[in-house]
Structures are given as structure tokens and as C-alpha cells.
Enzyme design. Structure first.
Site, PDB file in Angstrom:
ATOM      1  N   LYS A 155     -25.790  92.507  79.323  1.00 44.62           N
ATOM      2  CA  LYS A 155     -24.550  92.747  78.569  1.00 44.62           C
ATOM      3  C   LYS A 155     -24.384  91.634  77.544  1.00 44.62           C
ATOM      4  CE  LYS A 155     -20.493  94.923  80.461  1.00 44.62           C
ATOM      5  NZ  LYS A 155     -19.419  94.741  81.432  1.00 44.62           N
TER       6      LYS A 155
HETATM    7  C1  E4P Z   1     -16.991  97.017  81.114  1.00 41.18           C
HETATM    8  O1  E4P Z   1     -18.188  96.992  81.296  1.00 41.18           O
HETATM    9  C2  E4P Z   1     -16.038  95.987  81.568  1.00 41.18           C
HETATM   10  O2  E4P Z   1     -16.562  95.343  82.703  1.00 41.18           O
HETATM   11  C3  E4P Z   1     -14.704  96.517  81.997  1.00 41.18           C
HETATM   12  O3  E4P Z   1     -14.644  97.914  81.942  1.00 41.18           O
HETATM   13  C4  E4P Z   1     -13.537  95.787  81.458  1.00 41.18           C
HETATM   14  O4  E4P Z   1     -12.357  96.394  81.892  1.00 41.18           O
HETATM   15  P1  E4P Z   1     -10.929  95.686  81.857  1.00 41.18           P
HETATM   16  O5  E4P Z   1     -10.324  95.911  80.531  1.00 41.18           O
HETATM   17  O6  E4P Z   1     -10.156  96.414  82.941  1.00 41.18           O
HETATM   18  O7  E4P Z   1     -11.144  94.236  82.182  1.00 41.18           O
END
Ligand code: E4P
Length: 212
Positions: free
Chosen positions: A81
Site C-alpha cells: 500500500k
Molecule cells: C483502506 O484500505 C483503509 O484501510 C480503510 O478503509 C480506511 O478506512 P477509515 O476511513 O475507516 O479509516
């Protein structure tokens, strides 16, 4: 549509390993799990055959590539990521050349997703919940990204992320998004409907009246 779990808690992944197609983590989720990052990743990758996203912390392309190479050694299904920044997209290009898969994260607009796809990202993660939280239209952004990727036949896959409730899942599926990643609590909610629970209770009650 593929369902990923958005968590670094191994017990949550173990419970739904029979159902899910992949896992996404981020530094916040890893901190919530309260365990060493690499140890957790090894356990998750042993439970799930599909892609497991692990995020880099470096802000420069060189550091990101170094971290990515190290994380990718943990298991074959690790996806790196990378945040949507110019340095991040340089790292995506280099990782593509090295055969390491990437998921470009913190995507909040269609032009950002277009840039990530042009640089060869395997996945992009638009954060629909955070867009909605800021008064935007998260699913509108997803619809634009899907249309752009179709227009140019980009192979990049959209992971609908930052999902807050089952309505987001239904909206993503209606748009034909290939992947949705959701927290454990949202996945649990997908199973439930009050009429299903009431129906089971009534059937069991009536079953008691059946002569034995
Ligand atoms: C995506 O890969 C992220 O880990 C995640 O969906 C972030 O979500 P949040 O806005 O609830 O922190």
C-alpha cells in the site's frame, strides 16, 4: 464482487477466512491490533490466500521501494500500500518493474485514481467514508473512477475503502465495483435482517408443536 476485511486483528480474519477474498491493513489498524507488524502479517498471510495489503511508512520513493521489497518477502500474496503522492507514484512505477504489486491508498478523487492507474497501480483505494464525512459524494467518486478505467481499459482494480455501513456495500455492488474492503463490524451486519431472526424464532416455536 470480492469482499476484503479491513483489519489487522488476526482473530477477526480467522472467523471469516472461509468467506473473504483478501485483507487490507493500514498503520492505524496495525496499531489497534497492538502486535508487531511483521508477525501479524505472517499470520494473516497464512490464513488468507488472496491479496493482503501492507502499507509503507516512508515518504520518499526510495524508502518506499526499500520497505516494499522487505515486506514483499514475507509472503507471495503481500500487496504494498502506497499513498497517493508524486513520490508514491514513482515508487509504484519502480515496484511494477520489480514485479511487486501495489495498492494506491488515500485516494479521494477521480484524477488521483487516473494518475495511479497510469503509473501501473494494481489497485486503487478510494476512501468513500472519509469523502462522505467531508461533505462529498464518495460513491460518486467511485462511479467516476470505474467509468474512467473502463474508457481506457486500465487493468487497475478499484477497492472501495473506508466503508462505514452496509449501504456503502450495496452502492458499490450496484456500481459494479470489483472489490469492497470493510471493517469486521460491517461484514457482521451484512448477515443480519430482523425478519430473518424473527423467522427463525417463529419456525423453532412452531416446530415444538409438530407431533413426535
Ligand atoms: C483502506 O484500505 C483503509 O484501510 C480503510 O478503509 C480506511 O478506512 P477509515 O476511513 O475507516 O479509516
Amino acid at each position: 464482487m470480492q469482499i476484503y476485511l479491513d483489519t489487522a486483528k488476526v482473530e477477526e480474519i480467522r472467523e471469516f477466512a472461509w468467506l473473504i477474498d483478501g485483507v487490507t491493513t493500514n498503520p492505524t489498524l496495525v496499531a489497534q491490533a497492538g502486535r508487531p507488524f511483521r508477525e501479524v502479517l505472517r499470520e494473516i498471510c497464512a490464513l488468507v490466500r488472496g491479496p493482503v495489503s501492507a502499507e509503507v511508512i516512508s515518504l520518499d520513493a526510495e524508502g518506499m521501494v526499500r520497505e516494499a521489497q522487505e515486506l514483499a518477502r514475507i509472503a507471495d500474496n503481500i500487496v504494498i500500500k502506497i499513498p497517493l503522492t508524486p513520490e508514491g507514484l514513482k515508487a509504484v512505477q519502480r515496484l511494477k518493474a520489480l514485479g511487486i504489486k501495489t495498492n494506491v491508498t488515500l485516494v479521494f478523487s477521480a484524477p488521483q485514481a487516473l494518475l495511479a492507474a497510469k503509473c501501473g497501480a494494481d489497485y486503487v483505494s478510494p476512501f468513500v467514508g472519509r469523502i462522505d464525512d467531508h461533505g462529498g459524494d464518495g460513491m460518486g467518486v467511485v462511479a467516476e473512477i470505474l467509468q474512467i478505467f473502463r474508457n481506457y481499459s486500465f487493468p487497475t482494480q478499484v477497492i472501495v475503502a473506508s466503508v462505514r455501513h452496509p449501504g456503502h456495500v450495496v452502492a458499490a455492488a450496484t456500481l459494479g465495483a470489483p472489490i469492497v474492503t470493510m471493517p469486521y463490524a460491517v461484514l457482521q451486519r451484512l448477515f443480519h435482517h430482523p425478519l430473518t431472526e424473527q423467522g427463525i424464532a417463529r419456525f423453532l416455536k412452531d416446530w415444538e408443536k409438530v407431533p413426535r
